[in-house]
Scaffold this motif. Sequence first.
Motif, PDB file in Angstrom:
ATOM      1  N   UNK A  61       0.957  -1.140  -0.076  1.00 55.78           N
ATOM      2  CA  UNK A  61      -0.090   0.116  -0.047  1.00 55.78           C
ATOM      3  C   UNK A  61       0.779   1.071  -0.031  1.00 55.78           C
ATOM      4  N   UNK A  62       0.334   2.344  -0.244  1.00 59.75           N
ATOM      5  CA  UNK A  62       1.165   3.757  -0.418  1.00 59.75           C
ATOM      6  C   UNK A  62       0.394   4.747  -0.289  1.00 59.75           C
ATOM      7  N   UNK A  63       1.029   6.009  -0.445  1.00 58.43           N
ATOM      8  CA  UNK A  63       0.343   7.163  -0.489  1.00 58.43           C
ATOM      9  C   UNK A  63       1.497   8.288  -0.717  1.00 58.43           C
ATOM     10  N   UNK A  64       1.016   9.348  -0.776  1.00 58.75           N
ATOM     11  CA  UNK A  64       1.659  10.790  -0.958  1.00 58.75           C
ATOM     12  C   UNK A  64       2.163  11.316   0.348  1.00 58.75           C
ATOM     13  N   UNK A  65       3.358  12.091   0.305  1.00 58.84           N
ATOM     14  CA  UNK A  65       3.510  12.890   1.516  1.00 58.84           C
ATOM     15  C   UNK A  65       2.836  14.160   1.568  1.00 58.84           C
ATOM     16  N   UNK A  66       2.171  14.422   2.853  1.00 65.05           N
ATOM     17  CA  UNK A  66       1.252  15.483   2.999  1.00 65.05           C
ATOM     18  C   UNK A  66       1.548  16.423   4.234  1.00 65.05           C
ATOM     19  N   UNK A  67       0.620  17.435   4.375  1.00 65.74           N
ATOM     20  CA  UNK A  67       0.909  18.168   5.177  1.00 65.74           C
ATOM     21  C   UNK A  67      -0.252  18.375   6.347  1.00 65.74           C
ATOM     22  N   UNK A  68      -0.216  17.598   7.522  1.00 69.65           N
ATOM     23  CA  UNK A  68      -1.464  17.801   8.215  1.00 69.65           C
ATOM     24  C   UNK A  68      -1.171  18.660   9.177  1.00 69.65           C
ATOM     25  N   UNK A  69      -2.247  19.148   9.587  1.00 64.42           N
ATOM     26  CA  UNK A  69      -2.346  20.640  10.509  1.00 64.42           C
ATOM     27  C   UNK A  69      -3.336  20.669  11.450  1.00 64.42           C
ATOM     28  N   UNK A  70      -3.422  21.158  12.570  1.00 57.79           N
ATOM     29  CA  UNK A  70      -4.260  21.186  13.575  1.00 57.79           C
ATOM     30  C   UNK A  70      -4.881  22.789  13.243  1.00 57.79           C
ATOM     31  N   UNK A  71      -6.076  22.766  12.543  1.00 60.75           N
ATOM     32  CA  UNK A  71      -6.650  23.982  12.090  1.00 60.75           C
ATOM     33  C   UNK A  71      -7.269  24.854  13.360  1.00 60.75           C
ATOM     34  N   UNK A  72      -7.359  24.355  14.470  1.00 61.65           N
ATOM     35  CA  UNK A  72      -7.770  25.106  15.769  1.00 61.65           C
ATOM     36  C   UNK A  72      -6.543  25.704  16.508  1.00 61.65           C
ATOM     37  N   UNK A  83       4.552  16.396   8.931  1.00 57.70           N
ATOM     38  CA  UNK A  83       4.620  16.133   7.534  1.00 57.70           C
ATOM     39  C   UNK A  83       4.750  14.459   7.402  1.00 57.70           C
ATOM     40  N   UNK A  84       3.771  13.786   6.808  1.00 58.40           N
ATOM     41  CA  UNK A  84       3.345  12.450   6.772  1.00 58.40           C
ATOM     42  C   UNK A  84       2.765  11.888   5.747  1.00 58.40           C
ATOM     43  N   UNK A  85       2.535  10.592   5.539  1.00 52.98           N
ATOM     44  CA  UNK A  85       1.659   9.946   4.541  1.00 52.98           C
ATOM     45  C   UNK A  85       0.386  10.615   4.331  1.00 52.98           C
ATOM     46  N   UNK A  86      -0.310  10.719   3.364  1.00 52.07           N
ATOM     47  CA  UNK A  86      -1.607  11.482   3.392  1.00 52.07           C
ATOM     48  C   UNK A  86      -2.672  10.242   3.966  1.00 52.07           C
ATOM     49  N   UNK A  87      -2.602   9.182   3.967  1.00 55.55           N
ATOM     50  CA  UNK A  87      -3.408   8.029   4.278  1.00 55.55           C
ATOM     51  C   UNK A  87      -3.208   8.160   5.880  1.00 55.55           C
ATOM     52  N   UNK A  88      -1.978   8.401   6.457  1.00 51.53           N
ATOM     53  CA  UNK A  88      -2.167   8.543   8.106  1.00 51.53           C
ATOM     54  C   UNK A  88      -2.738   9.762   8.483  1.00 51.53           C
ATOM     55  N   UNK A  89      -2.384  10.954   7.725  1.00 49.10           N
ATOM     56  CA  UNK A  89      -2.990  12.224   8.132  1.00 49.10           C
ATOM     57  C   UNK A  89      -4.397  12.260   7.985  1.00 49.10           C
ATOM     58  N   UNK A  90      -5.087  11.721   6.627  1.00 51.64           N
ATOM     59  CA  UNK A  90      -6.403  11.414   6.395  1.00 51.64           C
ATOM     60  C   UNK A  90      -7.000  10.500   7.743  1.00 51.64           C
ATOM     61  N   UNK A  91      -6.470   9.541   8.128  1.00 50.72           N
ATOM     62  CA  UNK A  91      -6.887   8.819   9.110  1.00 50.72           C
ATOM     63  C   UNK A  91      -6.954   9.307  10.402  1.00 50.72           C
ATOM     64  N   UNK A  92      -6.058  10.390  10.877  1.00 50.47           N
ATOM     65  CA  UNK A  92      -5.924  11.207  12.034  1.00 50.47           C
ATOM     66  C   UNK A  92      -7.217  12.017  11.913  1.00 50.47           C
ATOM     67  N   UNK A  93      -7.437  12.616  10.848  1.00 56.77           N
ATOM     68  CA  UNK A  93      -8.587  13.468  10.471  1.00 56.77           C
ATOM     69  C   UNK A  93      -9.808  13.115  11.072  1.00 56.77           C
ATOM     70  N   UNK A  94      -9.985  11.765  10.464  1.00 60.97           N
ATOM     71  CA  UNK A  94     -11.360  10.968  11.036  1.00 60.97           C
ATOM     72  C   UNK A  94     -11.351  10.825  12.542  1.00 60.97           C
TER      73      UNK A  94
END
Length: 374
Positions: free
Chosen positions: A155-166, A252-263
């Motif tokens: 499995x894989x994904x893209x490097x992404x930027x996760x951010x706490x918008x609050x 800075x992390x994989x998009x699937x991890x950041x997306x999972x954290x968002x949920x």
Amino acid sequence: MAAGLTAAALALTGCGSSSSSSASTSSGGKNAATAASAADFGGMTALVAAAKKEGKLNAIALPPDWANYGAIISAFEKKYGIKIAVENPDGASQDEITAITSRKGQTRAPDVVDLGNSFALKAAAQGILAPYKVATWDSIPAGQKDAAGLRYDDYGGYVSIGCDAKAVKVCPATFADLLKPQYKGQVALNGDPTKSGSAFGGVYAASLANGGSLDNIQPGLDFFHKLKANGNFNPVESTPATVEKGETPISIDWDYLNAGYAKEFASKGLDWKVAVPTDGQYAQYYSQAINKYAPHPAAARLWEEFLYSPEGQNLWLQGFSRPAEMTAMASAGTIDKAAAAKLPAVTGNPTFPTSAQVDTAQKAVLAGWSKAVS
């Protein structure tokens, strides 16, 4: 690791008794440790029987919130009645390799590993992996597997930027943004790039965003040196726990991890935003492999068969990652369309480094990372 990725790039010691292979032999007298496919062992029925007789699978460095591994492990255990013991769930790829080499012949050794692509290539070169081809071997793109079956992308994904918008007034969307003064002390990586595949991918992506190439990762090291020099780099390893505590508001992390954290974070009051930076779009896969000296060789091979079945591949997809067989499953009509539609948005088609390029980049990072962030 890649919607639309169709080609690939991308110290634990101790004592333990030697493993016994009595449970790993088929009724026909075939040894699972030398089986290069289920057919070699007499078929799936024989493999399942032998794996159930072993009754256990040793895994390592598989956090339950990483690419949906919690659900994957539960599904395998329920389906086959085989207990999966996960050691050091937050370990890095290098820790997995070290566990194999330091525990050869021990029952505590990992049966299977899930390695960052560069580390999988390294392990294959060390001669510590067992060749094995799953039943769906032909569905894995040729560029995403070792011809002999020593390693194969999962499995894989893209490097992404996760951010706490609050916590962050305006979330960064590019690597260039990360250098802005308002992000002082806030930008973290998920690990050390000399040991972690995700952090290594972050440096590669930063290189592409700053005039580098797959042949030249130095601009990525230079970027993190600038990030450190202006006070924006946060040396704390980003994890869900550090995000919740407010210690790493930008990761800075994989998009699937950041997306999972968002949920995951939504239920805890955090507004976690995810952006795939357009100035450094880099994708990579992780790779599965079997320890050549696996104490539970039949269970190890059954685990791989499960992961590369439509059930296993869709479970990764449900964790926001892009399974290696995604294109083949879309053509066959076995893909989870709802899960595929929820993947983070990306544009264009990424390119992947060759084995030689990864090796060169890894050597550069090993030599230059400490200096870059010191």
